[in-house]
Design a protein around this motif. Sequence first.
Motif, short mmCIF file in Angstrom:
data_model
loop_
_atom_site.label_atom_id
_atom_site.label_comp_id
_atom_site.label_asym_id
_atom_site.label_seq_id
_atom_site.Cartn_x
_atom_site.Cartn_y
_atom_site.Cartn_z
N ALA A 1 44.11 47.63 37.09
CA ALA A 1 45.71 47.83 37.59
C ALA A 1 45.81 46.88 38.66
O ALA A 1 47.12 46.77 39.00
CB ALA A 1 45.79 49.19 37.98
N LEU A 2 44.90 46.45 39.11
CA LEU A 2 45.16 45.38 40.33
C LEU A 2 45.83 43.95 39.96
O LEU A 2 45.16 43.53 38.75
CB LEU A 2 44.01 44.99 41.30
N PRO A 3 46.48 43.23 40.46
CA PRO A 3 46.93 42.04 40.07
C PRO A 3 45.98 40.91 40.24
O PRO A 3 44.73 41.19 40.82
CB PRO A 3 48.10 41.53 41.01
N GLU A 4 45.75 40.09 39.32
CA GLU A 4 44.75 38.92 39.11
C GLU A 4 44.82 38.10 40.44
O GLU A 4 45.80 37.83 41.28
CB GLU A 4 45.01 37.96 37.95
N ALA A 5 43.67 37.69 40.99
CA ALA A 5 43.49 37.02 42.28
C ALA A 5 44.06 37.75 43.46
O ALA A 5 44.88 37.36 44.41
CB ALA A 5 44.45 35.65 42.25
N SER A 6 43.89 39.16 43.55
CA SER A 6 44.36 40.02 44.57
C SER A 6 43.33 40.41 45.73
O SER A 6 43.51 41.01 46.76
CB SER A 6 45.14 41.24 43.93
N LEU A 7 42.07 40.14 45.47
CA LEU A 7 40.95 40.51 46.19
C LEU A 7 40.35 39.34 47.08
O LEU A 7 39.93 38.36 46.35
CB LEU A 7 39.97 41.20 45.44
N ASP A 8 40.00 39.65 48.16
CA ASP A 8 39.31 38.50 48.90
C ASP A 8 37.80 38.89 48.77
O ASP A 8 37.04 37.89 48.78
CB ASP A 8 39.29 38.81 50.27
N ALA A 9 37.07 39.95 48.38
CA ALA A 9 35.83 40.21 48.36
C ALA A 9 35.76 41.63 47.64
O ALA A 9 36.59 42.43 47.58
CB ALA A 9 35.02 40.27 49.68
N VAL A 10 34.68 41.63 46.68
CA VAL A 10 34.21 42.81 46.09
C VAL A 10 32.80 43.15 46.70
O VAL A 10 32.08 42.25 46.32
CB VAL A 10 34.29 42.90 44.44
N HIS A 11 32.64 44.31 47.02
CA HIS A 11 31.17 44.75 47.15
C HIS A 11 30.70 45.86 46.44
O HIS A 11 31.50 46.76 46.00
CB HIS A 11 31.15 45.39 48.64
N VAL A 12 29.62 45.48 45.83
CA VAL A 12 28.86 46.82 44.91
C VAL A 12 27.63 46.89 45.59
O VAL A 12 26.81 46.31 45.15
CB VAL A 12 28.90 46.37 43.24
N PHE A 13 27.52 47.78 46.31
CA PHE A 13 26.18 48.19 47.06
C PHE A 13 25.60 49.41 46.46
O PHE A 13 26.14 50.24 46.47
CB PHE A 13 26.77 48.47 48.69
N PHE A 14 24.32 49.29 46.13
CA PHE A 14 23.49 50.24 45.66
C PHE A 14 24.34 51.04 44.46
O PHE A 14 24.18 52.31 44.70
CB PHE A 14 23.10 51.14 46.69
N PRO A 15 24.63 50.35 43.35
CA PRO A 15 25.22 51.09 42.58
C PRO A 15 24.23 51.89 41.61
O PRO A 15 22.90 51.61 41.55
CB PRO A 15 25.84 50.08 41.47
N ASP A 16 24.58 53.11 40.84
CA ASP A 16 23.70 53.59 39.85
C ASP A 16 22.93 52.74 38.96
O ASP A 16 23.34 51.89 38.34
CB ASP A 16 24.18 54.65 38.91
N PRO A 17 21.71 52.55 39.12
CA PRO A 17 20.78 51.74 38.39
C PRO A 17 20.61 52.22 36.75
O PRO A 17 20.23 51.21 36.03
CB PRO A 17 19.28 51.69 39.16
N TRP A 18 20.97 53.45 36.22
CA TRP A 18 20.89 53.53 35.14
C TRP A 18 19.30 53.06 34.71
O TRP A 18 19.49 51.88 33.78
CB TRP A 18 22.09 53.09 34.20
N PRO A 19 18.18 53.50 35.17
CA PRO A 19 16.85 52.84 34.76
C PRO A 19 16.75 53.01 33.41
O PRO A 19 15.82 52.14 32.92
CB PRO A 19 16.31 53.92 35.91
N LYS A 20 16.89 54.13 32.56
CA LYS A 20 16.54 54.17 31.29
C LYS A 20 17.04 53.14 30.47
O LYS A 20 18.29 53.00 30.60
CB LYS A 20 16.78 55.53 30.75
N SER A 21 16.24 52.44 29.49
CA SER A 21 16.80 51.64 28.79
C SER A 21 18.29 51.93 27.86
O SER A 21 19.22 51.03 27.81
CB SER A 21 15.53 50.86 27.78
#
Length: 234
Positions: free
Chosen positions: A127-147
Amino acid sequence: MTTTDPRPVVPHAAHIRTFHPRRGRMSARQVDDLARLWPAYGLTIADGLAAPMDPASLFGRRAPLVLEIGSGMGDATASMAAADPDRDYLAVEVHTPGIASLLGLVESGGLGNVRVAEGDALELVRALPEASLDAVHVFFPDPWPKSRHHKRRIIAPAHVALLRSRLVPGGTLHCATDWAEYAESMRATLTADPGLRDVHGGYAPRPAHRPVTKFERRAQRAGRPVFDLIHRRA
């Protein structure tokens, strides 16, 4: 969540979820913080129709915007926002006690540059406009370890392309994980994206601006190293 939110509602589209919906038990203080502060600082990502979001309408100003995907209990987001008042921080979380905790930190710290969204971060990004973010942080997301669950990982080619499209030229996508296998998968995915450039040519030195959270300290005590990856939109 039963509070009334006067802010825009972002439409939801059916797709594979990258998260577990989480409620959890809240303290009396968290319940109070959520009820009092959500109308002023909250954004619900839910079913409905909405025009493309104008981030400035959330903050009452136009400033560089940082998207925090998975803000946990909010201590890292609050710390970064307090040290970086010239940028706005939009945190997305699905864990209700974490949302309430961050709202409390926003109030106690007088952080006018933080807003908190509940729901699917990818729907918000769409829903955000293109080129609207200065940065995106994805810190320690769920690793979903099972294949068989790897398809649910947020750092996947299609998701990365979407995130990159919302970055301004020169904007950064910063990921961190304590799962070595996921770190290698992240690195391969980010490197393969034609619109991103690896800032450090591999894993990045731990940036001073990323606060150490309880989650990270727990990983360190367990002997799991933390991997940072920082890529920039070309």
